[in-house]
Design a protein around this motif. Structure first.
Motif, PDB file in Angstrom:
ATOM      1  N   SER A  97       1.707  -9.412  -2.411  1.00 55.29           N
ATOM      2  CA  SER A  97       1.043  -8.112  -2.320  1.00 55.29           C
ATOM      3  C   SER A  97      -0.408  -8.361  -2.673  1.00 55.29           C
ATOM      4  O   SER A  97      -0.708  -8.925  -3.722  1.00 55.29           O
ATOM      5  N   THR A 129       0.895  -6.270   2.382  1.00 48.09           N
ATOM      6  CA  THR A 129       1.891  -7.332   2.212  1.00 48.09           C
ATOM      7  C   THR A 129       1.508  -8.471   3.152  1.00 48.09           C
ATOM      8  O   THR A 129       1.167  -8.227   4.312  1.00 48.09           O
ATOM      9  N   ASP A 160       0.082  -0.582   6.339  1.00 41.84           N
ATOM     10  CA  ASP A 160       1.150   0.335   6.760  1.00 41.84           C
ATOM     11  C   ASP A 160       2.516  -0.301   6.524  1.00 41.84           C
ATOM     12  O   ASP A 160       2.665  -1.528   6.598  1.00 41.84           O
ATOM     13  N   ILE A 161       3.506   0.554   6.264  1.00 45.87           N
ATOM     14  CA  ILE A 161       4.858   0.051   6.009  1.00 45.87           C
ATOM     15  C   ILE A 161       5.328  -0.788   7.194  1.00 45.87           C
ATOM     16  O   ILE A 161       5.158  -0.403   8.354  1.00 45.87           O
ATOM     17  N   GLY A 162       5.909  -1.926   6.887  1.00 49.42           N
ATOM     18  CA  GLY A 162       6.448  -2.777   7.948  1.00 49.42           C
ATOM     19  C   GLY A 162       5.443  -3.776   8.504  1.00 49.42           C
ATOM     20  O   GLY A 162       5.812  -4.662   9.260  1.00 49.42           O
TER      21      GLY A 162
END
Ligand SMILES: Nc1nc2c(ncn2[C@@H]2O[C@H](COP(=O)(O)OP(=O)(O)OP(=O)(O)O)[C@@H](O)[C@H]2O)c(=O)[nH]1
Ligand SMILES: [Mg+2]
Length: 337
Positions: free
Chosen positions: A47, A58, A85-87
């Protein structure tokens, strides 16, 4: 996405082998990549905080980095999808040279060392007054590493509701290492016993600095960071009643914001790697002995009978404080050998 690899198109299934990787002059240009601070590493995923925007991304280590480790505290350059963003997954493409680093030994043979953190200003060595029992060996080894790496050490004694820790602390009194005591941290939030801020002095010492907490499992590191850093919710584990040991609740290092400053919670360590300690660097933290050490035999380990520090006449001239500091220095040097 930045143009990085022309061989990684959707239809290509087989990646080129390492030997056919582009030569350095053809390697991708990372000059437009973004700088970020590594705040957590968990099984290969890091992170990274892009400080300029406050975005946490990430990322995975780029293959080009090879065996180069990426640890909490590293300043890295990120490439790829840095939206956070997520993913999405960015790539860590470079790691800036470190000003210092800490490693722990992975196995009992103490040969394999795993880096845990880098670029820190201060090391807080955490011991519990009781449950688990504090150990001098641990503190001495941690101090040696701090002195060797030029990191300012301090001692935090937790659980002083269970004992005062004074006997344990005696050998460290003359070291000019700041000692902080905390108690009932596990109940502090609920307790009306605490008026004001019982951690005020400690907070002042941590403000604006990057501090790593090191200590055996179960001493209360995560409990402490949860109080020091707003928004931190590190999991806390019980100490086993039978063995008196912690349960290794935290499994990876995480940097938490102090505003300003960072505190890094680490998993309980059993031992440190002290294989590459340079005794001269450790001694330089004890300037009063540098003069006499000039009279030592060549290549003196300072842990042998002929060492100038053992000279009886010299020892007669020492004050009680110097004697105690010399004893500490000796203990540390033998902890490192
Ligand atoms: N009596 C007492 N217990 C405490 C204090 N601080 C923490 N504890 C307890 O000690 C236990 C271990 O706390 P953790 O914060 O998980 O310890 P840790 O050092 O993070 O342990 P690892 O993650 O395994 O390395 C928990 O049961 C806490 O409630 C304290 O000041 N007094
Ligand atoms: Mg923990």
């Amino acid at each position: 996405m930045a143009k990085t690899r022309n061989y990684d198109g959707e239809n290509v299934r087989i990646r080129p082998s390492r030997s056919s990787r582009p030569r350095s002059k053809d390697r991708p240009d990372y000059s437009k990549s973004v700088t970020a601070l590594v705040i957590a590493v968990d099984r290969g995923r890091t992170s990274c905080l892009i400080e300029a925007s406050g975005t946490v991304v990430t990322a995975m280590k780029a293959r080009e980095l090879g065996k180069q480790s990426v640890v909490v505290g590293d300043l890295v350059k990120l490439d790829g999808d840095i939206s956070g963003d997520i993913g999405t997954l960015a790539r860590v493409v470079t790691v800036a040279p470190r000003k210092n680093e800490l490693s722990r030994t992975v196995d009992d043979s103490e040969k394999v060392e795993k880096r845990i953190v880098a670029n820190i200003d201060q090391m807080a060595i955490v011991v519990a007054a009781k449950n688990p029992e504090p150990r001098h060996g641990f503190v001495d080894r941690a101090l040696v590493i701090a002195f060797d790496q030029g990191i300012k050490p301090m001692l935090i004694v937790t659980k002083t509701d269970l004992g005062n820790g004074d006997e344990f602390l005696k050998p460290y009194e003359d070291l000019e290492v700041e000692i902080f005591k905390t108690k009932s941290l596990n109940t502090e939030a609920k307790s009306s016993l605490f008026k004001g801020d019982p951690l005020k002095n400690l907070r002042a010492e941590l403000t604006g600095k990057v501090t790593v907490l090191l200590g055996h499992s179960g001493v209360g590191k995560s409990t402490l960071v949860n109080i020091l850093s707003k928004g931190s919710a590190r999991e806390i584990g019980e100490v086993n009643d039978v063995t008196g040991r912690g349960r290794h609740t935290s499994s990876s290092a995480v940097a938490l914001e102090l505003n300003p400053g960072w505190i890094i919670d680490t998993p309980g360590v059993r031992s440190f790697g002290v294989a590459h300690i340079n005794p001269e660097r450790v001694i330089s933290s004890f300037p009063e002995f540098e003069q006499v050490i000039k009279h030592c035999p060549k290549n003196c380990s300072h842990d042998e009978a002929s060492c100038a520090l053992n000279d009886a006449n010299y020892n007669k001239t020492l004050s009680d404080k110097s004697k105690s500091r010399l004893e500490s220095l000796r203990r540390m040097l033998s902890a490192a050998s």
